[in-house]
Design a protein around this motif. Sequence first.
Motif, mmCIF file in Angstrom:
data_model
loop_
_atom_site.group_PDB
_atom_site.id
_atom_site.type_symbol
_atom_site.label_atom_id
_atom_site.label_comp_id
_atom_site.label_asym_id
_atom_site.label_seq_id
_atom_site.Cartn_x
_atom_site.Cartn_y
_atom_site.Cartn_z
ATOM 1 N N ASP A 49 0.821 -1.214 0.000
ATOM 2 C CA ASP A 49 0.000 0.000 0.000
ATOM 3 C C ASP A 49 0.855 1.264 0.000
ATOM 4 N N LEU A 50 1.904 1.284 0.809
ATOM 5 C CA LEU A 50 2.761 2.465 0.880
ATOM 6 C C LEU A 50 3.600 2.622 -0.398
ATOM 7 N N VAL A 51 4.017 1.516 -0.995
ATOM 8 C CA VAL A 51 4.736 1.587 -2.282
ATOM 9 C C VAL A 51 3.844 2.241 -3.330
ATOM 10 N N MET A 52 2.592 1.805 -3.403
ATOM 11 C CA MET A 52 1.663 2.357 -4.390
ATOM 12 C C MET A 52 1.372 3.832 -4.114
ATOM 13 N N GLU A 53 1.208 4.196 -2.838
ATOM 14 C CA GLU A 53 0.941 5.587 -2.483
ATOM 15 C C GLU A 53 2.125 6.477 -2.857
ATOM 16 N N PHE A 57 3.130 9.739 -6.206
ATOM 17 C CA PHE A 57 3.692 11.078 -6.031
ATOM 18 C C PHE A 57 4.850 11.385 -6.971
ATOM 19 N N ILE A 58 5.210 10.445 -7.837
ATOM 20 C CA ILE A 58 6.323 10.712 -8.770
ATOM 21 C C ILE A 58 5.809 10.814 -10.199
ATOM 22 N N SER A 59 6.514 11.612 -10.991
ATOM 23 C CA SER A 59 6.115 11.767 -12.387
ATOM 24 C C SER A 59 7.134 11.157 -13.343
ATOM 25 N N HIS A 60 8.414 11.198 -12.985
ATOM 26 C CA HIS A 60 9.485 10.670 -13.827
ATOM 27 C C HIS A 60 10.585 10.117 -12.931
ATOM 28 N N CYS A 61 11.502 9.379 -13.551
ATOM 29 C CA CYS A 61 12.655 8.859 -12.817
ATOM 30 C C CYS A 61 13.932 9.265 -13.541
ATOM 31 N N MET A 93 11.739 -1.999 0.937
ATOM 32 C CA MET A 93 10.464 -2.111 0.221
ATOM 33 C C MET A 93 10.166 -3.564 -0.118
ATOM 34 N N CYS A 94 8.876 -3.908 -0.096
ATOM 35 C CA CYS A 94 8.459 -5.275 -0.422
ATOM 36 C C CYS A 94 8.697 -5.595 -1.896
ATOM 37 N N ARG A 95 8.735 -4.552 -2.701
ATOM 38 C CA ARG A 95 9.018 -4.689 -4.143
ATOM 39 C C ARG A 95 9.384 -3.306 -4.650
ATOM 40 N N PRO A 96 10.045 -3.224 -5.802
ATOM 41 C CA PRO A 96 10.326 -1.895 -6.356
ATOM 42 C C PRO A 96 9.037 -1.219 -6.818
ATOM 43 N N ALA A 97 9.008 0.088 -6.705
ATOM 44 C CA ALA A 97 7.937 0.867 -7.332
ATOM 45 C C ALA A 97 8.279 0.933 -8.825
ATOM 46 N N HIS A 98 7.406 1.535 -9.622
ATOM 47 C CA HIS A 98 7.673 1.685 -11.052
ATOM 48 C C HIS A 98 7.378 3.114 -11.468
ATOM 49 N N CYS A 99 8.226 3.627 -12.340
ATOM 50 C CA CYS A 99 8.040 4.977 -12.852
ATOM 51 C C CYS A 99 6.757 5.009 -13.682
ATOM 52 N N PRO A 100 5.873 5.970 -13.429
ATOM 53 C CA PRO A 100 4.628 6.030 -14.192
ATOM 54 C C PRO A 100 4.843 6.459 -15.641
ATOM 55 N N PRO A 105 12.004 0.224 -12.931
ATOM 56 C CA PRO A 105 11.898 -0.029 -11.495
ATOM 57 C C PRO A 105 12.493 1.131 -10.698
ATOM 58 N N VAL A 106 11.874 1.433 -9.575
ATOM 59 C CA VAL A 106 12.317 2.524 -8.713
ATOM 60 C C VAL A 106 12.596 1.945 -7.330
ATOM 61 N N SER A 107 13.856 2.016 -6.904
ATOM 62 C CA SER A 107 14.224 1.558 -5.558
ATOM 63 C C SER A 107 14.244 2.759 -4.614
ATOM 64 N N GLU A 108 14.622 2.506 -3.389
ATOM 65 C CA GLU A 108 14.660 3.550 -2.378
ATOM 66 C C GLU A 108 15.612 4.685 -2.752
ATOM 67 N N LYS A 109 16.679 4.398 -3.457
ATOM 68 C CA LYS A 109 17.692 5.405 -3.786
ATOM 69 C C LYS A 109 17.657 5.878 -5.233
#
Length: 115
Positions: A49-53, A57-61, A93-100, A105-109
């Motif tokens: 849930d927190l990964v998705m939230e 909030f991001i637009s690009h990576c 994170m339970c899994r990487p987020a993804h750039c919209p 893949p988007v990691s913590e750093k």
Amino acid sequence: MFGFGLQSQEEGPSIPASELPSPLPMRGWQVQVEPAELPGDGIVFVGEDLVMEAQAFISHCESCAPEAVDHLTFDYVLDAISDCDPRTTQYLMCRPAHCPHCSSPVSEKTLVVAR
């Protein structure tokens, strides 16, 4: 004796199947873990849930917008929505987020551009 120090069943003790550890989770298995800080360690586990939230909030990576001047690391976004202290908190994170924008893949750093 087999390679890497393993013993065959004839040479080593026999372990009943009931005492063997449970198998590792299969690929695709997900654990729903909410932000839970471990005392003294400064590590916060980030669930789905927190990964998705945070991803919302991001637009690009850094992959699709390398020329952007307003990059920040994804953990800053996590800090903002989890109210954790950025000076002492590390995220797992339970899994990487993804750039919209580019689906990288988007990691913590990973450097991201916030909306």
